[in-house]
Design an enzyme around this catalytic site. Structure first.
Site, mmCIF file in Angstrom:
data_model
loop_
_atom_site.group_PDB
_atom_site.id
_atom_site.type_symbol
_atom_site.label_atom_id
_atom_site.label_comp_id
_atom_site.label_asym_id
_atom_site.label_seq_id
_atom_site.Cartn_x
_atom_site.Cartn_y
_atom_site.Cartn_z
ATOM 1 N N SER A 287 102.598 108.715 -143.495
ATOM 2 C CA SER A 287 103.272 108.399 -144.761
ATOM 3 C C SER A 287 104.203 109.532 -145.188
ATOM 4 C CB SER A 287 102.248 108.114 -145.861
ATOM 5 O OG SER A 287 101.462 106.991 -145.543
ATOM 6 N N ASP A 288 103.818 110.769 -144.871
ATOM 7 C CA ASP A 288 104.686 111.907 -145.175
ATOM 8 C C ASP A 288 106.026 111.781 -144.458
ATOM 9 O OD1 ASP A 288 103.656 113.885 -146.982
ATOM 10 O OD2 ASP A 288 102.064 114.303 -145.562
ATOM 11 N N TYR A 289 105.972 111.487 -143.172
ATOM 12 C CA TYR A 289 107.219 111.416 -142.402
ATOM 13 C C TYR A 289 108.059 110.210 -142.810
ATOM 14 C CZ TYR A 289 105.614 115.295 -139.603
ATOM 15 O OH TYR A 289 105.202 116.551 -139.214
#
Length: 577
Positions: free
Chosen positions: A425-427
């Site tokens: 989800s960060d990327y």
């Protein structure tokens, strides 16, 4: 059931075909201002490619497909900027987004290497500083001490069937003490012993009591919601209706500002990006802008802790300097940098930079005074509308509140939430923030003014739900491929334990993909005094150069200056993709 319906259910699943569908979904969800005019026309120029055409991750969501669709949007906006800066011969500028490259992008922290060692190798810490005399950015042992590391984890509460993700962030003492535990326990060595101390402490509290403690102590943390329950909350009702990102005008008085002309084929060469972020999503926004040629200067505080290994891939293509913005000297240097900045990326706790006088409104006023607009991009956890918009958070917090963690647990056959492997989800959120930044730069070049882009971890997760779960047959196949060790994981296993287990299985299943040199850019990095490997850019575009111009380095390595000359980094030979 009709013949047509029966036939459609028997068609084999295609990641590439689904990516194309999600691409169209995203274009339908975003308002006209948040994407440049002409983006949809570029859709015909996009080619989705892939060797396997099936998902790789042991996850129920269409992670690669959604990220590849976002990468296609990114490529379309970058192509519009290329038309402005480089021009063309009237032919379509082909944009290629590869499935394997996209998948590698989504777990690149676990593919990156410094001195040949990866994130989970025990001896890698000795290589993560600029020199033996340089400070360790894990200032408070929130990463190196496993007991303190587990202050950021998912645990059962006093209420049966209810789970809460406490999050000591990068400073574990406050969270541990608020649940009645000591800040350090060097006697606890194993995962089982640590969980055996922390989980019973969390289980003394209800969800409401943990929420009150977090609010009082200004800590990140959240209940693990089932998705259907989150949508019933006031915050869920508001945010489900919103687009995945927004770009809005901050001021409209400054004239159009063309992209700098450096006589090259790099879309953003000469664009100056000031990054004010820690840990993955925010740094990925600026990293992507660096791939397109921007000069990225990452500013961190010498007094704020960080995760040293995430700097290996997160700082690719950048310079990295320390400034203390709470001192007159630090502010003076910072404001000189602002005078030349084209883009500011803000990934700190909501309101933190506003309190220092450097929020979007203040910077747009500075931009108006200098007569040249600025693009300000925010990345946060909970979004920008609703009752929880001001709460701090990280990927695991977003995955728990949105329902991602509960859906991961269900996928594994459990009646409990499990945070998914890898900081995916960060990327994905980093890609969304980069699209917002590119859109702001397009508007600034064609319309003038200053622009505010907003991206959040929550809205990336909600986009996954809008894209839909993988078909049950595909999920069943992924469960079988995941193996016994992965399916034996439970809610209280740490992110690294879950990710490490998934990575080992992926290496067994896909040796032709995982850790392959053709997906990695290799440099001799002066900052580390060692070879650094990081995942290559995903998007390829005809007539445009995309790639890194300098190697990674630890935070605080460079001077806080826009003078990017010098350095002894040199690129090593990489196998062609």
């Amino acid at each position: 059931m009709s013949t047509t319906t029966m036939a459609s259910t028997q068609e084999p699943y295609s990641s590439i075909a689904e990516t194309s569908r999600i691409f169209d979904l995203i274009l339908s969800l975003v308002d006209p201002v948040s994407l440049p005019p002409g983006t949809k026309a570029k859709r015909a120029d996009v080619d989705f490619t892939g060797a396997r055409d099936q998902p790789y991750f042991f996850i129920p969501f269409k992670e690669t497909e959604t990220a590849a669709a976002l990468k296609a949007v990114e490529g379309c906006v970058a192509s519009l900027l290329a038309d402005l800066k480089i021009g063309g011969d009237g032919r379509p500028r082909r944009i290629t987004v590869d499935q394997e490259k996209t998948t590698a992008f989504l777990f690149q922290a676990y593919l990156a290497r410094v001195g040949g060692l990866g994130k989970l190798d025990k001896d890698v810490r000795s290589l993560l500083k600029a020199s033996s005399a340089a400070p360790d950015t894990d200032l408070l042992q929130a990463q190196s001490d496993q007991y303190r590391r587990m202050s950021a984890n998912l645990y059962a509460t006093a209420e049966k069937g209810e789970y809460y993700h406490i999050h000591g962030s990068l400073e574990a003492s406050t969270t541990l003490r608020m649940i009645g535990l000591e800040s350090h326990r060097p006697d606890l060595k194993t995962h089982e012993d640590i969980v055996g101390v922390i989980e019973p402490a969390v289980q003394q509290f209800t969800v409401d009591e943990l929420e009150a403690l977090n609010a009082k102590n200004r800590q990140a943390g959240v209940k693990a919601y089932k998705h259907e329950d989150f949508l019933r909350t006031p915050h869920g009702k508001v945010n489900w209706q919103l687009p995945p990102w927004t770009v809005e005008p901050l001021e409209t008085t400054t004239p159009p500002c063309p992209l700098p002309d450096r006589g090259d084929r790099r879309v953003l060469s000469g664009v100056k990006v000031l990054e004010m972020c820690r840990i993955i999503a925010g740094p990925v926004v600026a990293r992507i802008l660096g791939e397109y040629g921007a000069d990225v200067l990452k500013i961190t505080s010498p007094h704020l802790s960080d995760v040293p290994f995430f700097q290996v891939d997160g700082n690719m293509g950048k310079r990295a300097a320390d400034l203390d913005l709470k001192t007159p000297e630090g502010r003076q240097v910072f404001e000189k940098l602002l005078d030349e900045a084209d883009v500011v990326v803000d990934g700190y706790r909501p309101g933190a930079l506003e309190k220092l006088g450097y929020g979007p409104k203040a910077l747009s006023e500075r931009a108006a005074r200098r007569g040249r607009g600025i693009v300000y991009v925010n990345e946060n956890c909970f979004g920008y509308e609703g009752e929880w918009a001001g709460r701090p958070g990280w990927q695991q917090i977003a995955d728990c509140v949105s329902g991602i963690a509960w859906e991961q647990g269900r996928f594994m056959g459990l009646d409990e939430p499990v945070v998914p492997p890898f900081p995916i989800s960060d990327y994905g959120t980093g890609c969304i923030g980069a699209i917002a930044a590119l859109t702001g730069l397009y508007h600034r070049a064609t319309r003038g003014g200053s622009w505010h882009g907003k991206a959040s971890l929550l809205h990336y997760d909600l986009l996954l739900f809008k894209a839909g779960l993988l078909p049950e047959a595909v999920r069943a196949q992924l469960r079988e491929q995941a193996g016994e060790a992965f399916l034996a994981l439970r809610h209280a296993h740490s992110v690294d334990q879950i990710s490490g287990t998934a990575l080992r299985q992926m290496r067994l299943l896909y040796p032709e993909f995982v850790d392959q040199p053709r997906y990695l850019d290799r440099w001799h990095a002066e900052g580390y005094g060692a070879e650094v490997s990081a995942v290559l850019p995903v998007v390829q575009m005809e007539g445009v150069d995309i790639g890194f111009q300098r190697a990674s380095r630890p935070n605080g390595t460079d001077e806080a200056s826009w003078d990017f000359a010098g350095g002894k980094d040199w690129r090593k030979q990489t196998e062609a993709a």
